[in-house]
Design a protein around this motif. Sequence first.
Motif, short mmCIF file in Angstrom:
data_model
loop_
_atom_site.label_atom_id
_atom_site.label_comp_id
_atom_site.label_asym_id
_atom_site.label_seq_id
_atom_site.Cartn_x
_atom_site.Cartn_y
_atom_site.Cartn_z
N MET A 164 12.05 12.35 -31.58
CA MET A 164 12.46 11.26 -32.47
C MET A 164 13.94 10.94 -32.30
O MET A 164 14.34 9.77 -32.32
CB MET A 164 12.14 11.61 -33.92
CG MET A 164 10.65 11.59 -34.23
SD MET A 164 10.24 12.12 -35.89
CE MET A 164 11.08 10.93 -36.88
N LEU A 165 14.77 11.96 -32.12
CA LEU A 165 16.20 11.76 -31.90
C LEU A 165 16.44 11.00 -30.60
O LEU A 165 17.25 10.06 -30.57
CB LEU A 165 16.92 13.11 -31.89
CG LEU A 165 18.43 13.06 -31.70
CD1 LEU A 165 19.08 12.38 -32.90
CD2 LEU A 165 18.98 14.45 -31.51
N VAL A 166 15.75 11.37 -29.55
CA VAL A 166 15.90 10.70 -28.25
C VAL A 166 15.46 9.24 -28.36
O VAL A 166 16.16 8.33 -27.88
CB VAL A 166 15.10 11.44 -27.15
CG1 VAL A 166 15.00 10.61 -25.88
CG2 VAL A 166 15.75 12.78 -26.86
N VAL A 167 14.33 8.97 -29.01
CA VAL A 167 13.86 7.60 -29.19
C VAL A 167 14.87 6.80 -30.01
O VAL A 167 15.16 5.64 -29.70
CB VAL A 167 12.46 7.58 -29.84
CG1 VAL A 167 12.07 6.19 -30.31
CG2 VAL A 167 11.42 8.12 -28.87
N ILE A 177 18.14 7.29 -30.25
CA ILE A 177 19.33 7.05 -29.43
C ILE A 177 19.07 5.94 -28.42
O ILE A 177 19.91 5.04 -28.24
CB ILE A 177 19.79 8.35 -28.74
CG1 ILE A 177 20.36 9.31 -29.78
CG2 ILE A 177 20.81 8.05 -27.64
CD1 ILE A 177 20.65 10.70 -29.26
N ILE A 178 17.91 5.95 -27.79
CA ILE A 178 17.56 4.89 -26.83
C ILE A 178 17.46 3.55 -27.55
O ILE A 178 17.97 2.53 -27.06
CB ILE A 178 16.24 5.23 -26.10
CG1 ILE A 178 16.46 6.42 -25.16
CG2 ILE A 178 15.71 4.02 -25.32
CD1 ILE A 178 15.19 6.98 -24.56
N GLY A 179 16.83 3.53 -28.73
CA GLY A 179 16.73 2.29 -29.51
C GLY A 179 18.09 1.75 -29.89
O GLY A 179 18.35 0.55 -29.79
N LEU A 180 18.99 2.62 -30.33
CA LEU A 180 20.34 2.20 -30.70
C LEU A 180 21.09 1.65 -29.49
O LEU A 180 21.79 0.65 -29.58
CB LEU A 180 21.10 3.37 -31.32
CG LEU A 180 22.47 3.07 -31.91
CD1 LEU A 180 22.33 2.06 -33.05
CD2 LEU A 180 23.12 4.34 -32.40
N PHE A 181 20.90 2.30 -28.35
CA PHE A 181 21.54 1.84 -27.11
C PHE A 181 21.04 0.43 -26.76
O PHE A 181 21.83 -0.46 -26.44
CB PHE A 181 21.25 2.81 -25.96
CG PHE A 181 21.74 2.33 -24.63
CD1 PHE A 181 23.09 2.39 -24.31
CD2 PHE A 181 20.86 1.80 -23.70
CE1 PHE A 181 23.55 1.93 -23.09
CE2 PHE A 181 21.31 1.34 -22.48
CZ PHE A 181 22.66 1.41 -22.17
N LEU A 182 19.73 0.21 -26.84
CA LEU A 182 19.17 -1.11 -26.52
C LEU A 182 19.63 -2.17 -27.52
O LEU A 182 19.85 -3.33 -27.16
CB LEU A 182 17.64 -1.05 -26.48
CG LEU A 182 17.04 -0.24 -25.35
CD1 LEU A 182 15.53 -0.14 -25.53
CD2 LEU A 182 17.39 -0.83 -24.01
N ALA A 185 11.23 -6.08 -28.60
CA ALA A 185 12.44 -5.39 -29.07
C ALA A 185 13.11 -6.20 -30.18
O ALA A 185 13.59 -5.63 -31.16
CB ALA A 185 13.40 -5.18 -27.91
N PHE A 186 13.12 -7.52 -30.06
CA PHE A 186 13.72 -8.37 -31.09
C PHE A 186 12.96 -8.23 -32.40
O PHE A 186 13.56 -8.05 -33.46
CB PHE A 186 13.73 -9.83 -30.65
CG PHE A 186 14.30 -10.76 -31.68
CD1 PHE A 186 15.66 -10.98 -31.77
CD2 PHE A 186 13.47 -11.41 -32.59
CE1 PHE A 186 16.19 -11.82 -32.73
CE2 PHE A 186 13.98 -12.25 -33.56
CZ PHE A 186 15.36 -12.46 -33.63
N VAL A 187 11.63 -8.32 -32.35
CA VAL A 187 10.82 -8.22 -33.57
C VAL A 187 11.02 -6.85 -34.22
O VAL A 187 11.23 -6.76 -35.43
CB VAL A 187 9.32 -8.47 -33.25
CG1 VAL A 187 8.45 -8.16 -34.46
CG2 VAL A 187 9.11 -9.91 -32.79
N LEU A 188 10.97 -5.78 -33.43
CA LEU A 188 11.18 -4.43 -33.97
C LEU A 188 12.56 -4.29 -34.61
O LEU A 188 12.69 -3.77 -35.72
CB LEU A 188 11.01 -3.38 -32.87
CG LEU A 188 9.60 -3.00 -32.51
CD1 LEU A 188 9.58 -2.10 -31.28
CD2 LEU A 188 8.94 -2.28 -33.67
N ALA A 189 13.59 -4.76 -33.91
CA ALA A 189 14.95 -4.64 -34.43
C ALA A 189 15.13 -5.46 -35.71
O ALA A 189 15.74 -5.01 -36.67
CB ALA A 189 15.96 -5.09 -33.38
#
Length: 142
Positions: free
Chosen positions: A31-34, A36-41, A83-87
């Motif tokens: 979950m931490l890795v996901v 971090i990747i989400g925040l980076f994107l 990614a836009f919808v999720l964010a």
Amino acid sequence: MSRGPARRTRGAAHRRLMTAAGALVTLGVAMLVVGIIGLFLYLSPGPRAAQGASTTVVLPPGAGVAEIAGDLRRGHVIGSSTAFVLAAELTGAAHRLKAGEYAFASRASLHAVISAIAEGRVVRHFVTIPEGVTSQVVMETL
């Protein structure tokens, strides 16, 4: 001899506990890795503008998040509609997106795009009407 089975039972319970703890740690790390990747994107630069230094997109009134994402994707403002919808949903901005004409700088991050639309930072068109002009001329100008 009565101590043998009890010791085996405690050993099995200990193993189950350690297996569960290991699974929780693995899940937490994943979950931490996901995250971090989400925040980076979310914060990293988006795609280049198709032409020039910025891209202008008109978002129609009443458009939902998915339709807005599709318009932005077709305009090369974002790289991924999903990614836009999720964010937008995760940040709570999905219900604050406003219609209008927007200009986005080339390589704008997902965060910058969502913020601009949620805050309603639309393109403003200024018109100068000289004094003394009739209303008919004003209507033709607009």
